[in-house]
Scaffold this motif. Structure first.
Motif, PDB file in Angstrom:
ATOM      1  N   ALA A 124       0.842  -1.203   0.000  1.00  0.00           N
ATOM      2  CA  ALA A 124       0.000   0.000   0.000  1.00  0.00           C
ATOM      3  C   ALA A 124       0.876   1.251   0.000  1.00  0.00           C
ATOM      4  N   THR A 125       2.001   1.194   0.694  1.00  0.00           N
ATOM      5  CA  THR A 125       2.915   2.345   0.741  1.00  0.00           C
ATOM      6  C   THR A 125       3.437   2.678  -0.654  1.00  0.00           C
ATOM      7  N   ARG A 126       3.823   1.655  -1.397  1.00  0.00           N
ATOM      8  CA  ARG A 126       4.337   1.878  -2.758  1.00  0.00           C
ATOM      9  C   ARG A 126       3.235   2.451  -3.652  1.00  0.00           C
ATOM     10  N   ILE A 127       2.024   1.938  -3.515  1.00  0.00           N
ATOM     11  CA  ILE A 127       0.917   2.419  -4.355  1.00  0.00           C
ATOM     12  C   ILE A 127       0.565   3.866  -4.003  1.00  0.00           C
ATOM     13  N   ARG A 128       0.542   4.181  -2.726  1.00  0.00           N
ATOM     14  CA  ARG A 128       0.247   5.564  -2.330  1.00  0.00           C
ATOM     15  C   ARG A 128       1.288   6.529  -2.899  1.00  0.00           C
ATOM     16  N   ALA A 129       2.561   6.112  -2.887  1.00  0.00           N
ATOM     17  CA  ALA A 129       3.610   6.979  -3.426  1.00  0.00           C
ATOM     18  C   ALA A 129       3.399   7.226  -4.920  1.00  0.00           C
ATOM     19  N   LEU A 130       2.993   6.201  -5.650  1.00  0.00           N
ATOM     20  CA  LEU A 130       2.717   6.373  -7.080  1.00  0.00           C
ATOM     21  C   LEU A 130       1.538   7.321  -7.296  1.00  0.00           C
ATOM     22  N   LEU A 131       0.489   7.143  -6.523  1.00  0.00           N
ATOM     23  CA  LEU A 131      -0.684   8.004  -6.667  1.00  0.00           C
ATOM     24  C   LEU A 131      -0.349   9.461  -6.349  1.00  0.00           C
ATOM     25  N   GLN A 132       0.491   9.654  -5.358  1.00  0.00           N
ATOM     26  CA  GLN A 132       0.850  11.019  -4.984  1.00  0.00           C
ATOM     27  C   GLN A 132       1.687  11.705  -6.058  1.00  0.00           C
ATOM     28  N   ARG A 133       2.280  10.887  -6.968  1.00  0.00           N
ATOM     29  CA  ARG A 133       3.004  11.447  -8.120  1.00  0.00           C
ATOM     30  C   ARG A 133       2.110  11.552  -9.341  1.00  0.00           C
ATOM     31  N   GLY A 134       0.884  11.071  -9.224  1.00  0.00           N
ATOM     32  CA  GLY A 134      -0.021  11.076 -10.372  1.00  0.00           C
ATOM     33  C   GLY A 134       0.226   9.937 -11.335  1.00  0.00           C
ATOM     34  N   ALA A 135       1.028   8.945 -10.928  1.00  0.00           N
ATOM     35  CA  ALA A 135       1.345   7.807 -11.792  1.00  0.00           C
ATOM     36  C   ALA A 135       0.213   6.783 -11.712  1.00  0.00           C
ATOM     37  N   ILE A 136      -0.933   7.152 -12.242  1.00  0.00           N
ATOM     38  CA  ILE A 136      -2.133   6.344 -12.062  1.00  0.00           C
ATOM     39  C   ILE A 136      -2.017   4.994 -12.789  1.00  0.00           C
ATOM     40  N   GLY A 137      -1.357   4.960 -13.940  1.00  0.00           N
ATOM     41  CA  GLY A 137      -1.225   3.699 -14.667  1.00  0.00           C
ATOM     42  C   GLY A 137      -0.440   2.660 -13.879  1.00  0.00           C
ATOM     43  N   GLU A 138       0.702   3.083 -13.311  1.00  0.00           N
ATOM     44  CA  GLU A 138       1.520   2.159 -12.521  1.00  0.00           C
ATOM     45  C   GLU A 138       0.778   1.736 -11.252  1.00  0.00           C
ATOM     46  N   ALA A 139       0.097   2.684 -10.620  1.00  0.00           N
ATOM     47  CA  ALA A 139      -0.653   2.352  -9.405  1.00  0.00           C
ATOM     48  C   ALA A 139      -1.758   1.341  -9.709  1.00  0.00           C
ATOM     49  N   ASN A 140      -2.456   1.544 -10.823  1.00  0.00           N
ATOM     50  CA  ASN A 140      -3.519   0.603 -11.188  1.00  0.00           C
ATOM     51  C   ASN A 140      -2.966  -0.795 -11.439  1.00  0.00           C
ATOM     52  N   GLN A 141      -1.765  -0.856 -12.018  1.00  0.00           N
ATOM     53  CA  GLN A 141      -1.158  -2.166 -12.269  1.00  0.00           C
ATOM     54  C   GLN A 141      -0.907  -2.896 -10.948  1.00  0.00           C
ATOM     55  N   LEU A 142      -0.434  -2.188  -9.938  1.00  0.00           N
ATOM     56  CA  LEU A 142      -0.167  -2.818  -8.644  1.00  0.00           C
ATOM     57  C   LEU A 142      -1.472  -3.141  -7.910  1.00  0.00           C
ATOM     58  N   LEU A 143      -2.456  -2.271  -8.085  1.00  0.00           N
ATOM     59  CA  LEU A 143      -3.752  -2.538  -7.449  1.00  0.00           C
ATOM     60  C   LEU A 143      -4.435  -3.761  -8.068  1.00  0.00           C
ATOM     61  N   GLY A 144      -4.179  -3.988  -9.364  1.00  0.00           N
ATOM     62  CA  GLY A 144      -4.888  -5.050 -10.067  1.00  0.00           C
ATOM     63  C   GLY A 144      -6.256  -4.606 -10.553  1.00  0.00           C
ATOM     64  N   ARG A 145      -6.507  -3.328 -10.524  1.00  0.00           N
ATOM     65  CA  ARG A 145      -7.764  -2.709 -10.972  1.00  0.00           C
ATOM     66  C   ARG A 145      -7.535  -1.203 -10.964  1.00  0.00           C
ATOM     67  N   ARG A 146      -8.517  -0.448 -11.406  1.00  0.00           N
ATOM     68  CA  ARG A 146      -8.365   1.003 -11.369  1.00  0.00           C
ATOM     69  C   ARG A 146      -8.562   1.538  -9.942  1.00  0.00           C
ATOM     70  N   PHE A 147      -7.808   2.576  -9.614  1.00  0.00           N
ATOM     71  CA  PHE A 147      -7.975   3.243  -8.319  1.00  0.00           C
ATOM     72  C   PHE A 147      -9.352   3.889  -8.264  1.00  0.00           C
ATOM     73  N   ARG A 148     -10.048   3.698  -7.153  1.00  0.00           N
ATOM     74  CA  ARG A 148     -11.444   4.135  -7.046  1.00  0.00           C
ATOM     75  C   ARG A 148     -11.645   5.120  -5.906  1.00  0.00           C
ATOM     76  N   ILE A 149     -12.444   6.138  -6.170  1.00  0.00           N
ATOM     77  CA  ILE A 149     -12.962   7.020  -5.127  1.00  0.00           C
ATOM     78  C   ILE A 149     -14.476   6.891  -5.149  1.00  0.00           C
ATOM     79  N   ARG A 150     -15.064   6.752  -3.976  1.00  0.00           N
ATOM     80  CA  ARG A 150     -16.517   6.656  -3.875  1.00  0.00           C
ATOM     81  C   ARG A 150     -16.999   7.785  -2.968  1.00  0.00           C
ATOM     82  N   GLY A 151     -18.110   8.390  -3.328  1.00  0.00           N
ATOM     83  CA  GLY A 151     -18.598   9.458  -2.476  1.00  0.00           C
ATOM     84  C   GLY A 151     -20.018   9.874  -2.831  1.00  0.00           C
ATOM     85  N   ARG A 152     -20.581  10.697  -1.962  1.00  0.00           N
ATOM     86  CA  ARG A 152     -21.941  11.197  -2.172  1.00  0.00           C
ATOM     87  C   ARG A 152     -21.851  12.569  -2.850  1.00  0.00           C
TER      88      ARG A 152
END
Length: 308
Positions: free
Chosen positions: A166-194
């Motif tokens: 999770a630490t590695r993925i958070r670091a990628l997301l904080q750089r905006g490296a969404i493609g690499e983060a999604n690869q490690l997540l195994g799916r797209r990064f998701r935000i859910r909200g009202r």
């Protein structure tokens, strides 16, 4: 979708743990390494002909001990829901508290499992528990040997020659490296909200937005504009998403995630939506005028329409 149970709640049946094969962890993000661990437990459960259980806590322990600097990949509700969809037979969550965390490793395990000992438990090699994280694989194995519980400790899954965490993925997301983060997540990064009422600038400029306020601890994605897929009322739409506050409106804006749904019309205020991030289009830009902002956003939307 497996049932989610909380230890100690009325109606919780401790027998769900007795003889079960479990995967135990916090599982923030339920990323590919977590799924690897859970799959190992599920496969082992089939061989043992036992129940497969994902074991976790109701909250992230860091919420108690590192609240000021806490950053999470998902809310506790989403984490438990995601675990329930991993193919396990049940998700069991312990109520985490400072008192629980302060127990010695042996007392921690007695509190967790006494009278309902699993037949096998799968954990990562970095698994720690008990007072000041003083318990590790050695303590877990010793307690298991005395209580008829086998311990399987797994090396962390690696991708690109580095462990997935999770630490590695958070670091990628904080750089905006969404493609690499999604690869490690195994799916797209998701935000859910009202969806909350916004300022109305998007509507005035010709593109309405659904405004989400993301809790501080879940703000792990770099500011910028992203191409995404939004899930609304059971349907999926391409979306242009602004994360952070536009520099044009920085003195008056509060929304942290503004979602423009392509080819959607309707009022979704107060409805829950989920947004899966696919591509970072650009960072936040200081525009010289609102007109320049409008032309750039229109260009971003057109790119998303053609390329997602």
């Amino acid at each position: 979708m497996a049932e989610i149970m909380f230890v100690g709640d009325e109606g919780f049946d401790p027998r769900v743990l007795s003889g079960a094969t479990c995967a135990f962890g916090v599982f923030d993000g339920v990323h590919s390494a977590h799924r690897f661990l859970i799959d190992q437990a599920r496969s082992d459960a089939r061989e043992r002909q036992t129940r497969a259980v994902a074991l976790t806590f109701d909250i992230d322990p860091d919420e108690l001990f590192r609240a000021d600097s806490l950053r999470k990949l998902m809310s506790n509700e989403d984490r438990l829901r995601e675990l329930s969809e991993t193919g396990v037979d049940a998700v069991v969550a312990f109520r985490f508290s400072r008192a629980f965390a302060s127990l010695s490793p042996e007392a921690f395990l007695e509190r967790a499992f006494a009278g309902r000992v699993p037949s096998c438990i799968h954990v990562g090699q970095n698994f720690h528990f008990g007072s000041k994280a003083s318990g590790g694989i050695a303590e877990l194995t010793a307690w298991g040997s005395a209580h008829g519980m086998t311990v399987r400790a797994h090396d962390l899954l690696s991708l690109a020659d580095m462990p997935v965490s999770a630490t590695r993925i958070r670091a990628l997301l904080q750089r905006g490296a969404i493609g690499e983060a999604n690869q490690l997540l195994g799916r797209r990064f998701r935000i859910r909200g009202r969806v909350l009422p916004g300022r109305g600038e998007g509507r005035d400029m010709g593109f309405r937005t659904a405004n989400l306020v993301v809790p501080q601890e879940n703000r792990v994605l770099a500011d910028g504009v992203y191409g995404a897929y939004a899930h609304v009322r059971g349907a999926t739409y391409k979306a242009a998403v602004s994360v952070g506050v536009s520099l044009v409106f920085r003195d008056e804006a509060t929304a942290t995630c503004e979602v423009h749904l392509l080819d959607f019309s309707g009022d979704i205020y107060d409805e829950e939506i989920a947004v899966d991030f696919d591509t970072r289009i650009r960072p936040m830009i200081e525009f010289d005028s609102v007109e320049e902002l409008i032309e750039t956003v229109k260009s971003n939307i057109e790119w998303i329409r053609k390329n997602l």
